[in-house]
Design an enzyme around this catalytic site. Sequence first.
Site, mmCIF file in Angstrom:
data_model
loop_
_atom_site.group_PDB
_atom_site.id
_atom_site.type_symbol
_atom_site.label_atom_id
_atom_site.label_comp_id
_atom_site.label_asym_id
_atom_site.label_seq_id
_atom_site.Cartn_x
_atom_site.Cartn_y
_atom_site.Cartn_z
ATOM 1 N N LYS A 178 35.572 19.863 -25.974
ATOM 2 C CA LYS A 178 34.187 20.327 -26.103
ATOM 3 C C LYS A 178 33.886 21.255 -24.928
ATOM 4 O O LYS A 178 34.132 20.900 -23.780
ATOM 5 C CB LYS A 178 33.228 19.117 -26.105
ATOM 6 C CG LYS A 178 31.776 19.503 -26.354
ATOM 7 C CD LYS A 178 30.865 18.286 -26.524
ATOM 8 C CE LYS A 178 29.447 18.765 -26.822
ATOM 9 N NZ LYS A 178 28.501 17.684 -27.114
ATOM 10 N N THR A 230 29.746 14.473 -30.959
ATOM 11 C CA THR A 230 30.674 15.463 -30.397
ATOM 12 C C THR A 230 31.032 15.188 -28.931
ATOM 13 O O THR A 230 32.051 15.670 -28.457
ATOM 14 C CB THR A 230 30.079 16.884 -30.516
ATOM 15 O OG1 THR A 230 28.810 16.896 -29.870
ATOM 16 C CG2 THR A 230 29.934 17.298 -31.957
ATOM 17 N N ASP A 231 30.193 14.418 -28.232
ATOM 18 C CA ASP A 231 30.419 14.216 -26.787
ATOM 19 C C ASP A 231 31.810 13.661 -26.477
ATOM 20 O O ASP A 231 32.458 14.094 -25.527
ATOM 21 C CB ASP A 231 29.380 13.239 -26.209
ATOM 22 C CG ASP A 231 27.992 13.871 -26.088
ATOM 23 O OD1 ASP A 231 27.862 15.076 -26.372
ATOM 24 O OD2 ASP A 231 27.051 13.152 -25.708
ATOM 25 N N GLU A 245 51.635 21.395 -5.188
ATOM 26 C CA GLU A 245 51.106 21.310 -3.817
ATOM 27 C C GLU A 245 51.115 19.874 -3.306
ATOM 28 O O GLU A 245 51.050 19.627 -2.114
ATOM 29 C CB GLU A 245 49.679 21.862 -3.783
ATOM 30 C CG GLU A 245 49.635 23.375 -3.697
ATOM 31 C CD GLU A 245 48.223 23.867 -3.467
ATOM 32 O OE1 GLU A 245 47.726 23.744 -2.351
ATOM 33 O OE2 GLU A 245 47.613 24.361 -4.435
ATOM 34 N N TYR A 301 16.289 14.413 -29.720
ATOM 35 C CA TYR A 301 16.468 13.682 -30.972
ATOM 36 C C TYR A 301 17.220 12.403 -30.661
ATOM 37 O O TYR A 301 17.707 12.212 -29.542
ATOM 38 C CB TYR A 301 17.257 14.521 -31.985
ATOM 39 C CG TYR A 301 18.649 14.816 -31.521
ATOM 40 C CD1 TYR A 301 18.897 15.878 -30.658
ATOM 41 C CD2 TYR A 301 19.713 14.001 -31.886
ATOM 42 C CE1 TYR A 301 20.165 16.117 -30.184
ATOM 43 C CE2 TYR A 301 20.983 14.238 -31.415
ATOM 44 C CZ TYR A 301 21.210 15.301 -30.563
ATOM 45 O OH TYR A 301 22.464 15.529 -30.084
HETATM 46 N N1 GLU Z 1 25.274 12.522 -27.583
HETATM 47 C C1 GLU Z 1 25.488 12.897 -28.924
HETATM 48 C C2 GLU Z 1 26.811 12.345 -29.443
HETATM 49 O O1 GLU Z 1 27.873 12.618 -28.979
HETATM 50 C C3 GLU Z 1 25.333 14.345 -28.983
HETATM 51 C C4 GLU Z 1 26.458 15.111 -29.364
HETATM 52 C C5 GLU Z 1 26.606 15.377 -30.815
HETATM 53 O O2 GLU Z 1 26.886 14.541 -31.653
HETATM 54 O O3 GLU Z 1 26.479 16.523 -31.062
HETATM 55 O O4 GLU Z 1 26.754 11.557 -30.338
#
Ligand code: GLU
Length: 357
Positions: free
Chosen positions: A193, A120-121, A314, A54
């Site tokens: 994530k 989400t990335d 270490e 998508y």
């Molecule tokens: N690459 C997309 C983003 O971070 C996919 C991750 C998402 O939104 O779920 O916008």
Amino acid sequence: MLRNKIFRKIIMIVVILSAISYSKAQNKDLPNVVILATGGTIAGSAATGTQAGYTSGQVGIETMIAAVPGITDLANVTGEQISNVGSQDMSVEIWLKLANRVNELLSRDDVDGIVITHGTDTQEETAFFLNLVVKSNKPVVTTGSMRPSTAVSAEGPLNLYNAVAIAADSKASGYGVLVVMNDQIHSAHGVTKTNTTSVQTFMSPMHGLTGAVIYGKHEFYSKPHGIFGLESEFSIEGVTSLPRVDIIYTGVDSPADLVDMSLKAGAKGIVIAGVGNGNMNAATLNACKNAAEQGVVVVRSTRVPTGYVLRNAEINDDENKTIASDELNAQKSRVLLMLALLKDRSLEDIQKLFYTY
Ligand code: GLU
């Protein structure tokens, strides 16, 4: 002359009519929440409801709000489009625009909370950045989705509903920036994530959940760790760019020349995603020591998902002039270091920042 008069009258009528419809739309008993849209899968679309491929950032904010029944019962909701990108394309330029807008809106008496829709990335990085530079205690909530808006069982609308419910709640004040996804409330400091495709991707492995939310009803479990919001010493007032900080991921027999290349490219900071407790092979450590001697700030973080990177464990940080990331992963270490490098600080001071933020 006459034409000008008629034109002025028309403008006046339009202004009066829009004021009337605005006051009708505003329910004085409800809080005012502004949704700032940046793109991501929540605004993504695909040709069919069951395909994995998508395009992120296709759907505008008005369409997103219209897709959430009941959202206007929670708050007077207005939307603004800040950007419309997949969050792999989130940039410092958009961060600054977004953070300045959040600060501007939250300084107003007629804004009670902010929701930010985001891919989400890199959501954890944006949330952590805002956590450090937003100068308000009012609720700021980021959300997104793993499934595009056209997918079967797209979860974006419920995530947005939940995010607005929390942003509209004055009891969510003083928690810093919150990440609300899949019925869970996470702190910007703790969240990461953890899954590339599952709707249950965000977790807070070191600190646990900040709270939970079911169809808008929510409960907070604990106050987030670290310093944020009004207490944070970082400010983006007058800032137009951030210093370059590179992340270098390491493994068996990692080439040390990546560090040299970073140095040559003009990085002001380097974050090593080390093995285990922020370790790296001797050649990489040697290159880091050399970079540090030339004024580049080197932070040892880890590729391991949980646990602390301890100073002088270490690796002797005193001798190598390196900083231990404490509990920040590599991507959040990078955010903190970018902000820290806006001003001249000693290595000792930078180490303290990693212990406190
Ligand atoms: N690459 C997309 C983003 O971070 C996919 C991750 C998402 O939104 O779920 O916008």
